[in-house]
Design a protein around this motif. Sequence first.
Motif, PDB file in Angstrom:
ATOM      1  N   TYR A  18       0.833  -1.211   0.000  1.00 39.09           N
ATOM      2  CA  TYR A  18       0.000   0.000   0.000  1.00 39.09           C
ATOM      3  C   TYR A  18       0.864   1.257   0.000  1.00 39.09           C
ATOM      4  N   GLU A  19       1.835   1.322   0.917  1.00 34.16           N
ATOM      5  CA  GLU A  19       2.668   2.521   1.045  1.00 34.16           C
ATOM      6  C   GLU A  19       3.466   2.798  -0.213  1.00 34.16           C
ATOM      7  N   ASN A  20       3.984   1.759  -0.841  1.00 36.05           N
ATOM      8  CA  ASN A  20       4.791   1.960  -2.044  1.00 36.05           C
ATOM      9  C   ASN A  20       3.939   2.222  -3.280  1.00 36.05           C
ATOM     10  N   ALA A  21       2.707   1.731  -3.283  1.00 37.51           N
ATOM     11  CA  ALA A  21       1.784   2.093  -4.359  1.00 37.51           C
ATOM     12  C   ALA A  21       1.498   3.596  -4.300  1.00 37.51           C
ATOM     13  N   LYS A  22       1.357   4.104  -3.082  1.00 35.45           N
ATOM     14  CA  LYS A  22       1.130   5.541  -2.907  1.00 35.45           C
ATOM     15  C   LYS A  22       2.317   6.349  -3.450  1.00 35.45           C
ATOM     16  N   LEU A  23       3.530   5.882  -3.182  1.00 31.95           N
ATOM     17  CA  LEU A  23       4.723   6.582  -3.660  1.00 31.95           C
ATOM     18  C   LEU A  23       4.864   6.511  -5.181  1.00 31.95           C
ATOM     19  N   LEU A  24       4.527   5.355  -5.756  1.00 29.56           N
ATOM     20  CA  LEU A  24       4.737   5.145  -7.190  1.00 29.56           C
ATOM     21  C   LEU A  24       3.619   5.739  -8.049  1.00 29.56           C
ATOM     22  N   LEU A  25       2.388   5.606  -7.610  1.00 30.05           N
ATOM     23  CA  LEU A  25       1.252   5.822  -8.500  1.00 30.05           C
ATOM     24  C   LEU A  25       0.617   7.199  -8.384  1.00 30.05           C
ATOM     25  N   GLU A  26       0.976   7.945  -7.368  1.00 31.31           N
ATOM     26  CA  GLU A  26       0.417   9.300  -7.225  1.00 31.31           C
ATOM     27  C   GLU A  26       0.925  10.170  -8.366  1.00 31.31           C
ATOM     28  N   ASP A  27       0.003  10.674  -9.193  1.00 30.63           N
ATOM     29  CA  ASP A  27       0.347  11.566 -10.319  1.00 30.63           C
ATOM     30  C   ASP A  27       1.395  10.954 -11.252  1.00 30.63           C
ATOM     31  N   SER A  28       1.221   9.666 -11.577  1.00 32.42           N
ATOM     32  CA  SER A  28       2.179   8.999 -12.475  1.00 32.42           C
ATOM     33  C   SER A  28       1.457   8.526 -13.733  1.00 32.42           C
ATOM     34  N   ASP A  29       2.251   8.093 -14.723  1.00 29.33           N
ATOM     35  CA  ASP A  29       1.653   7.574 -15.951  1.00 29.33           C
ATOM     36  C   ASP A  29       1.875   6.069 -16.107  1.00 29.33           C
ATOM     37  N   TYR A  30       2.136   5.358 -14.998  1.00 27.56           N
ATOM     38  CA  TYR A  30       2.272   3.910 -15.056  1.00 27.56           C
ATOM     39  C   TYR A  30       0.921   3.284 -15.416  1.00 27.56           C
ATOM     40  N   THR A  31       0.976   2.284 -16.282  1.00 25.91           N
ATOM     41  CA  THR A  31      -0.267   1.571 -16.619  1.00 25.91           C
ATOM     42  C   THR A  31      -0.341   0.207 -15.936  1.00 25.91           C
ATOM     43  N   ALA A  32       0.772  -0.230 -15.313  1.00 25.97           N
ATOM     44  CA  ALA A  32       0.788  -1.540 -14.649  1.00 25.97           C
ATOM     45  C   ALA A  32       1.780  -1.524 -13.493  1.00 25.97           C
ATOM     46  N   VAL A  33       1.503  -2.357 -12.507  1.00 29.06           N
ATOM     47  CA  VAL A  33       2.402  -2.540 -11.367  1.00 29.06           C
ATOM     48  C   VAL A  33       2.688  -4.030 -11.219  1.00 29.06           C
ATOM     49  N   PHE A  34       3.973  -4.387 -11.195  1.00 27.21           N
ATOM     50  CA  PHE A  34       4.388  -5.769 -10.975  1.00 27.21           C
ATOM     51  C   PHE A  34       4.867  -5.866  -9.538  1.00 27.21           C
ATOM     52  N   CYS A  35       4.124  -6.598  -8.709  1.00 25.89           N
ATOM     53  CA  CYS A  35       4.488  -6.801  -7.306  1.00 25.89           C
ATOM     54  C   CYS A  35       5.174  -8.154  -7.164  1.00 25.89           C
ATOM     55  N   PHE A  36       6.230  -8.199  -6.372  1.00 29.83           N
ATOM     56  CA  PHE A  36       7.021  -9.418  -6.275  1.00 29.83           C
ATOM     57  C   PHE A  36       6.454 -10.438  -5.293  1.00 29.83           C
ATOM     58  N   ASN A  37       5.292 -10.158  -4.706  1.00 28.96           N
ATOM     59  CA  ASN A  37       4.477 -11.221  -4.109  1.00 28.96           C
ATOM     60  C   ASN A  37       3.028 -10.765  -4.034  1.00 28.96           C
ATOM     61  N   ASP A  38       2.131 -11.703  -3.772  1.00 27.62           N
ATOM     62  CA  ASP A  38       0.696 -11.415  -3.793  1.00 27.62           C
ATOM     63  C   ASP A  38       0.256 -10.547  -2.624  1.00 27.62           C
ATOM     64  N   LEU A  39       0.964 -10.658  -1.495  1.00 25.36           N
ATOM     65  CA  LEU A  39       0.588  -9.858  -0.330  1.00 25.36           C
ATOM     66  C   LEU A  39       0.769  -8.368  -0.634  1.00 25.36           C
ATOM     67  N   MET A  40       1.849  -8.013  -1.294  1.00 28.24           N
ATOM     68  CA  MET A  40       2.071  -6.615  -1.656  1.00 28.24           C
ATOM     69  C   MET A  40       1.072  -6.166  -2.716  1.00 28.24           C
ATOM     70  N   ALA A  41       0.705  -7.086  -3.620  1.00 30.50           N
ATOM     71  CA  ALA A  41      -0.309  -6.757  -4.627  1.00 30.50           C
ATOM     72  C   ALA A  41      -1.644  -6.410  -3.964  1.00 30.50           C
ATOM     73  N   ALA A  42      -1.975  -7.112  -2.884  1.00 34.00           N
ATOM     74  CA  ALA A  42      -3.209  -6.811  -2.141  1.00 34.00           C
ATOM     75  C   ALA A  42      -3.157  -5.393  -1.582  1.00 34.00           C
ATOM     76  N   GLY A  43      -1.976  -4.943  -1.162  1.00 31.21           N
ATOM     77  CA  GLY A  43      -1.815  -3.574  -0.694  1.00 31.21           C
ATOM     78  C   GLY A  43      -2.035  -2.563  -1.803  1.00 31.21           C
ATOM     79  N   VAL A  44      -1.593  -2.894  -3.023  1.00 36.75           N
ATOM     80  CA  VAL A  44      -1.839  -2.028  -4.180  1.00 36.75           C
ATOM     81  C   VAL A  44      -3.341  -1.926  -4.438  1.00 36.75           C
ATOM     82  N   TYR A  45      -4.048  -3.059  -4.343  1.00 36.84           N
ATOM     83  CA  TYR A  45      -5.506  -3.042  -4.496  1.00 36.84           C
ATOM     84  C   TYR A  45      -6.128  -2.061  -3.499  1.00 36.84           C
ATOM     85  N   ASP A  46      -5.681  -2.123  -2.242  1.00 33.54           N
ATOM     86  CA  ASP A  46      -6.229  -1.235  -1.210  1.00 33.54           C
ATOM     87  C   ASP A  46      -6.048   0.232  -1.604  1.00 33.54           C
ATOM     88  N   TYR A  47      -4.848   0.552  -2.097  1.00 32.76           N
ATOM     89  CA  TYR A  47      -4.581   1.930  -2.506  1.00 32.76           C
ATOM     90  C   TYR A  47      -5.480   2.327  -3.679  1.00 32.76           C
TER      91      TYR A  47
END
Length: 344
Positions: free
Chosen positions: A237-266
């Motif tokens: 979640y915290e790193n999704a906030k750092l990466l995705l705020e005002d960015s032009d990324y179209t995809a995020v590759f998380c190196f495990n599913d638990l971190m991906a769940a945090g991206v979903y939350d964000y």
Amino acid sequence: MVTLKEIAEKCSVSITTVSNILNGKSNVSEKTKERVLKIIKETGYHPNYMARGLRAAKTNSVGIIIDDLTEFSSPGIIDGIMSYFDEHKYKAILENLRFYSKWGTKWYHNKGYEESVQQAIDEFESIKVDGIIYVAGHARCISCIPDNLNVPLVISYAFTEKKGISSVEFDDMKAAYDLTKHLIENGHKKIAVIAGTKNNIHTGRRLEGFKKAMKENALPVKDSDIKYAAWDTPSGYENAKLLLEDSDYTAVFCFNDLMAAGVYDYLYEKKLVPGKDISVAGYDNRTMSRYLKPALTTVEIPLYDIGRKSAELILKQINNEDDSEQQQSFVQCGIIERESVGKI
């Protein structure tokens, strides 16, 4: 405890006949076989594999040392080992060292780690197991295996630089490469990465695979595209906030599913939909990945196959069927395509 001799006397047959029936080698009548098996069931007799093995200089048993049975990877590996042993009439004795439970994620820095491994090996050698499998909790170079082993040993889910010890891992780099290619083939060129911790072998291998796929497709990777995280949902979640705020990324590759769940939350907090507004991919194919909304595209680690391959290698060494002194085997992963990766 009922003995083989007592079973034979009750059935009025020889000890050899009872032994042959137990081992599926008997040529006696079906009626005699049924009578013997009935008495065995009624008396609760169990073969003493250890004593039998000591007489034959072989116990048909393998000791399994496990870093921690609660690690998500361990049960699948153990299941694969046991299935192979069942087919080959081998018994397993498990020693769960509970490292994560006792010392947390930095347990391998604990001074009691090597001592615990050595003690487990000594105990297994003292009861005359035919071999040992060490099931690691995560990929790393295991250096605490003693040089004076009296039985063959195979490392599962990790590796060693010790001579003569085989290992079985999964191809971490190739799986990350394949998943990155899957994202690129779906039109994604700006891909952010939430990696694991720095100086972790899984992190390094997965980054290598990611960068290789990006380079082959002439897509640049900047240091700012990659954030290192603690392998858990809050850090995702915290790193999704750092990466995705005002960015032009179209995809995020998380190196495990638990971190991906945090991206979903964000994303949901920002009223964005995974797979529609931003694609998300994970790694591990944990049970929860299929229940996220939408279900998560991820890498499936072949834990069961790693276990079976480890069991195959140890039995080959025990039976002197191994042609080479040392093998470092890699099992291939699969990509599980679900709804979290959209095409653009």
